[in-house]
Design a protein around this motif. Structure first.
Motif, PDB file in Angstrom:
ATOM      1  N   LEU A 129      63.818  32.388  84.954  1.00  0.00           N
ATOM      2  CA  LEU A 129      64.490  32.707  83.697  1.00  0.00           C
ATOM      3  C   LEU A 129      65.585  33.761  83.868  1.00  0.00           C
ATOM      4  O   LEU A 129      66.545  33.787  83.093  1.00  0.00           O
ATOM      5  CB  LEU A 129      63.471  33.192  82.660  1.00  0.00           C
ATOM      6  N   THR A 130      65.439  34.619  84.853  1.00  0.00           N
ATOM      7  CA  THR A 130      66.410  35.708  85.029  1.00  0.00           C
ATOM      8  C   THR A 130      67.328  35.513  86.230  1.00  0.00           C
ATOM      9  O   THR A 130      68.146  36.386  86.526  1.00  0.00           O
ATOM     10  CB  THR A 130      65.683  37.059  85.174  1.00  0.00           C
ATOM     11  N   ALA A 131      67.204  34.393  86.919  1.00  0.00           N
ATOM     12  CA  ALA A 131      67.951  34.191  88.167  1.00  0.00           C
ATOM     13  C   ALA A 131      69.460  34.307  87.961  1.00  0.00           C
ATOM     14  O   ALA A 131      70.159  34.986  88.725  1.00  0.00           O
ATOM     15  CB  ALA A 131      67.601  32.833  88.775  1.00  0.00           C
ATOM     16  N   ASP A 132      69.985  33.653  86.927  1.00  0.00           N
ATOM     17  CA  ASP A 132      71.436  33.687  86.705  1.00  0.00           C
ATOM     18  C   ASP A 132      71.909  35.100  86.386  1.00  0.00           C
ATOM     19  O   ASP A 132      72.948  35.543  86.896  1.00  0.00           O
ATOM     20  CB  ASP A 132      71.823  32.741  85.570  1.00  0.00           C
ATOM     21  N   HIS A 133      71.160  35.797  85.554  1.00  0.00           N
ATOM     22  CA  HIS A 133      71.540  37.174  85.211  1.00  0.00           C
ATOM     23  C   HIS A 133      71.531  38.066  86.435  1.00  0.00           C
ATOM     24  O   HIS A 133      72.458  38.859  86.653  1.00  0.00           O
ATOM     25  CB  HIS A 133      70.596  37.730  84.149  1.00  0.00           C
ATOM     26  N   ARG A 134      70.509  37.953  87.257  1.00  0.00           N
ATOM     27  CA  ARG A 134      70.418  38.800  88.446  1.00  0.00           C
ATOM     28  C   ARG A 134      71.549  38.492  89.425  1.00  0.00           C
ATOM     29  O   ARG A 134      72.098  39.400  90.063  1.00  0.00           O
ATOM     30  CB  ARG A 134      69.039  38.637  89.102  1.00  0.00           C
ATOM     31  N   ALA A 135      71.905  37.212  89.535  1.00  0.00           N
ATOM     32  CA  ALA A 135      73.005  36.838  90.428  1.00  0.00           C
ATOM     33  C   ALA A 135      74.331  37.403  89.920  1.00  0.00           C
ATOM     34  O   ALA A 135      75.134  37.924  90.711  1.00  0.00           O
ATOM     35  CB  ALA A 135      73.079  35.323  90.555  1.00  0.00           C
ATOM     36  N   ARG A 136      74.554  37.323  88.613  1.00  0.00           N
ATOM     37  CA  ARG A 136      75.786  37.891  88.050  1.00  0.00           C
ATOM     38  C   ARG A 136      75.818  39.406  88.239  1.00  0.00           C
ATOM     39  O   ARG A 136      76.860  39.983  88.582  1.00  0.00           O
ATOM     40  CB  ARG A 136      75.909  37.553  86.560  1.00  0.00           C
ATOM     41  N   ALA A 137      74.692  40.058  88.007  1.00  0.00           N
ATOM     42  CA  ALA A 137      74.637  41.516  88.161  1.00  0.00           C
ATOM     43  C   ALA A 137      74.944  41.922  89.592  1.00  0.00           C
ATOM     44  O   ALA A 137      75.636  42.921  89.838  1.00  0.00           O
ATOM     45  CB  ALA A 137      73.258  42.028  87.740  1.00  0.00           C
ATOM     46  N   ALA A 138      74.461  41.143  90.563  1.00  0.00           N
ATOM     47  CA  ALA A 138      74.729  41.451  91.965  1.00  0.00           C
ATOM     48  C   ALA A 138      76.208  41.330  92.295  1.00  0.00           C
ATOM     49  O   ALA A 138      76.725  42.030  93.182  1.00  0.00           O
ATOM     50  CB  ALA A 138      73.907  40.521  92.859  1.00  0.00           C
ATOM     51  N   ARG A 139      76.902  40.448  91.552  1.00  0.00           N
ATOM     52  CA  ARG A 139      78.340  40.269  91.773  1.00  0.00           C
ATOM     53  C   ARG A 139      79.178  41.178  90.880  1.00  0.00           C
ATOM     54  O   ARG A 139      80.407  41.160  90.953  1.00  0.00           O
ATOM     55  CB  ARG A 139      78.736  38.805  91.508  1.00  0.00           C
ATOM     56  N   GLY A 140      78.513  41.934  90.004  1.00  0.00           N
ATOM     57  CA  GLY A 140      79.233  42.799  89.083  1.00  0.00           C
ATOM     58  C   GLY A 140      79.916  42.052  87.961  1.00  0.00           C
ATOM     59  O   GLY A 140      80.888  42.539  87.383  1.00  0.00           O
ATOM     60  N   GLU A 141      79.408  40.869  87.610  1.00  0.00           N
ATOM     61  CA  GLU A 141      80.012  40.048  86.579  1.00  0.00           C
ATOM     62  C   GLU A 141      79.342  40.275  85.224  1.00  0.00           C
ATOM     63  O   GLU A 141      78.131  40.461  85.146  1.00  0.00           O
ATOM     64  CB  GLU A 141      79.895  38.560  86.935  1.00  0.00           C
ATOM     65  N   LYS A 142      80.146  40.230  84.162  1.00  0.00           N
ATOM     66  CA  LYS A 142      79.637  40.342  82.799  1.00  0.00           C
ATOM     67  C   LYS A 142      79.639  38.965  82.145  1.00  0.00           C
ATOM     68  O   LYS A 142      80.436  38.099  82.500  1.00  0.00           O
ATOM     69  CB  LYS A 142      80.505  41.300  81.982  1.00  0.00           C
ATOM     70  N   HIS A 143      78.742  38.785  81.162  1.00  0.00           N
ATOM     71  CA  HIS A 143      78.711  37.528  80.423  1.00  0.00           C
ATOM     72  C   HIS A 143      78.573  37.860  78.937  1.00  0.00           C
ATOM     73  O   HIS A 143      77.641  38.573  78.550  1.00  0.00           O
ATOM     74  CB  HIS A 143      77.545  36.652  80.870  1.00  0.00           C
ATOM     75  N   PRO A 144      79.493  37.371  78.095  1.00  0.00           N
ATOM     76  CA  PRO A 144      79.482  37.766  76.688  1.00  0.00           C
ATOM     77  C   PRO A 144      78.330  37.212  75.868  1.00  0.00           C
ATOM     78  O   PRO A 144      78.081  37.690  74.756  1.00  0.00           O
ATOM     79  CB  PRO A 144      80.817  37.218  76.161  1.00  0.00           C
TER      80      PRO A 144
ATOM     81  N   ARG B 195      84.542  44.801  68.832  1.00  0.00           N
ATOM     82  CA  ARG B 195      83.568  45.290  69.805  1.00  0.00           C
ATOM     83  C   ARG B 195      83.559  44.440  71.063  1.00  0.00           C
ATOM     84  O   ARG B 195      83.279  44.939  72.147  1.00  0.00           O
ATOM     85  CB  ARG B 195      82.157  45.299  69.192  1.00  0.00           C
ATOM     86  N   HIS B 196      83.822  43.149  70.929  1.00  0.00           N
ATOM     87  CA  HIS B 196      83.786  42.239  72.077  1.00  0.00           C
ATOM     88  C   HIS B 196      85.214  41.789  72.420  1.00  0.00           C
ATOM     89  O   HIS B 196      85.942  41.316  71.535  1.00  0.00           O
ATOM     90  CB  HIS B 196      82.916  41.022  71.765  1.00  0.00           C
ATOM     91  N   PRO B 197      85.620  41.910  73.671  1.00  0.00           N
ATOM     92  CA  PRO B 197      86.989  41.519  74.067  1.00  0.00           C
ATOM     93  C   PRO B 197      87.125  40.010  74.251  1.00  0.00           C
ATOM     94  O   PRO B 197      87.475  39.513  75.324  1.00  0.00           O
ATOM     95  CB  PRO B 197      87.172  42.260  75.391  1.00  0.00           C
ATOM     96  N   VAL B 198      86.825  39.270  73.186  1.00  0.00           N
ATOM     97  CA  VAL B 198      86.882  37.813  73.201  1.00  0.00           C
ATOM     98  C   VAL B 198      87.743  37.381  72.019  1.00  0.00           C
ATOM     99  O   VAL B 198      87.587  37.914  70.913  1.00  0.00           O
ATOM    100  CB  VAL B 198      85.460  37.209  73.081  1.00  0.00           C
ATOM    101  N   PRO B 199      88.660  36.431  72.194  1.00  0.00           N
ATOM    102  CA  PRO B 199      89.511  36.004  71.078  1.00  0.00           C
ATOM    103  C   PRO B 199      88.711  35.328  69.974  1.00  0.00           C
ATOM    104  O   PRO B 199      87.625  34.796  70.194  1.00  0.00           O
ATOM    105  CB  PRO B 199      90.496  35.035  71.739  1.00  0.00           C
ATOM    106  N   LEU B 200      89.261  35.365  68.773  1.00  0.00           N
ATOM    107  CA  LEU B 200      88.638  34.711  67.630  1.00  0.00           C
ATOM    108  C   LEU B 200      89.073  33.252  67.563  1.00  0.00           C
ATOM    109  O   LEU B 200      90.256  32.933  67.708  1.00  0.00           O
ATOM    110  CB  LEU B 200      89.026  35.435  66.340  1.00  0.00           C
TER     111      LEU B 200
END
Length: 285
Positions: free
Chosen positions: A24-39, A137-142
């Motif tokens: 369940l956490t594999a994708d999050h842990r992989a992104r964290a290891a790469r320093g990637e954020k996910h909105p 608050r979130h740097p994502v376009p509307l």
């Protein structure tokens, strides 16, 4: 008599829990290891500030005796069991150390589940968080731009019942809500149709620590994950770059889809509230 698990039984359940939690956490842990954020998905580990390691820790639930587990006597809210080297999560020890939290969690779970769900908010809380504001608050376009987003809010009534969403409303959105919300009123207003109340079932389960079976905790996390997806699909943000297909709640079709899925989440949330309470305080009378 309290349920008891042999060392072989509980260690097998613990291992299965580790495997499921890791998946369940594999994708999050992989992104964290790469320093990637996910909105979308970072929310599950930032707003709910529980780490994958905490989700991975298995517990049997209140009063369930683990045979051959002396190392757990050093764990918080575990007490000696009836036989040598046996232990069990102790609801009384938890309540003695955290009486206010124990009372709050039980109140939130029971009262929320007892109320009828409300299904007319259409996820507009996220729209209210950007209403008539140029800085977000979130740097994502509307998806509809600022003017289009504001127009959707103007055309609909805000019916938010969840304080932790309401507190992020823009100043101009606050008076548009059907009712003002406060932290003190939260136990009196929370209702199972609210997506954020459904995600919070995970928070309440985590706060109870070893009193909640690990399998139930992971089911709560899965519910929070599934709700988060709809929450962002119905939000005003353009998340196409992250593969999010919008549920356009500005249309009749989008509203209908939102309500259909919202009702299903309310049922799942109440079932999990009952499972938490049963494992913690025993079956309802």
């Amino acid at each position: 008599m309290a349920a008891a698990l042999s060392s072989t039984e509980w260690r097998a359940r613990e291992l299965a829990h580790h495997d499921r939690a890791d998946a369940l956490t594999a994708d999050h842990r992989a992104r964290a290891a790469r320093g990637e954020k996910h909105p979308v998905w970072d929310f599950l580990f930032t707003y709910y500030s529980y780490k994958p390691a905490q989700l991975r820790r298995w517990h049997p639930g209140a009063g369930v005796v683990l045979e051959g587990a002396p190392e757990r006597l050093a764990w918080r809210w575990y007490s000696p069991g009836p036989s040598i080297d046996s232990v069990a999560p102790d609801a009384s020890a938890y309540a003695a150390e955290k009486p206010d939290l124990a009372a709050l969690v039980e109140r939130m779970l029971r009262r929320t589940a007892a109320r009828p769900g409300q299904f007319g908010c259409f996820g507009l809380h996220e729209w209210a968080m950007v209403y008539r504001e140029q800085e977000h608050r979130h740097p994502v376009p509307l998806r509809l731009g600022q003017a289009g987003t504001d127009a959707v809010v103007d055309a609909n009534e805000l019916r938010c019942t969840h304080f932790d969403a309401f507190r992020f409303f823009t100043p101009e959105a606050v008076p548009r809500n059907r009712s003002p919300l406060t932290r003190a009123d939260q136990p009196a207003l929370e209702q199972p149709g609210c997506l954020h109340a459904g995600m919070d079932v995970y928070k309440w389960a985590m706060k109870l620590g070893p009193l909640v079976p690990g399998e139930v905790l992971l089911d709560c996390f899965v519910l929070a994950r599934d709700i988060r997806e709809l929450d962002m699909q119905a939000a005003p943000y353009d998340l196409a770059d992250w593969g999010v297909v919008p549920v356009p709640i500005e249309t009749a079709e989008g509203k209908a889809e939102y309500v259909r899925r919202q009702r299903a989440f309310a049922e799942r949330g109440n079932a999990l509230r009952e499972r938490i309470l049963e494992s913690w305080t025993g079956p309802s009378a």
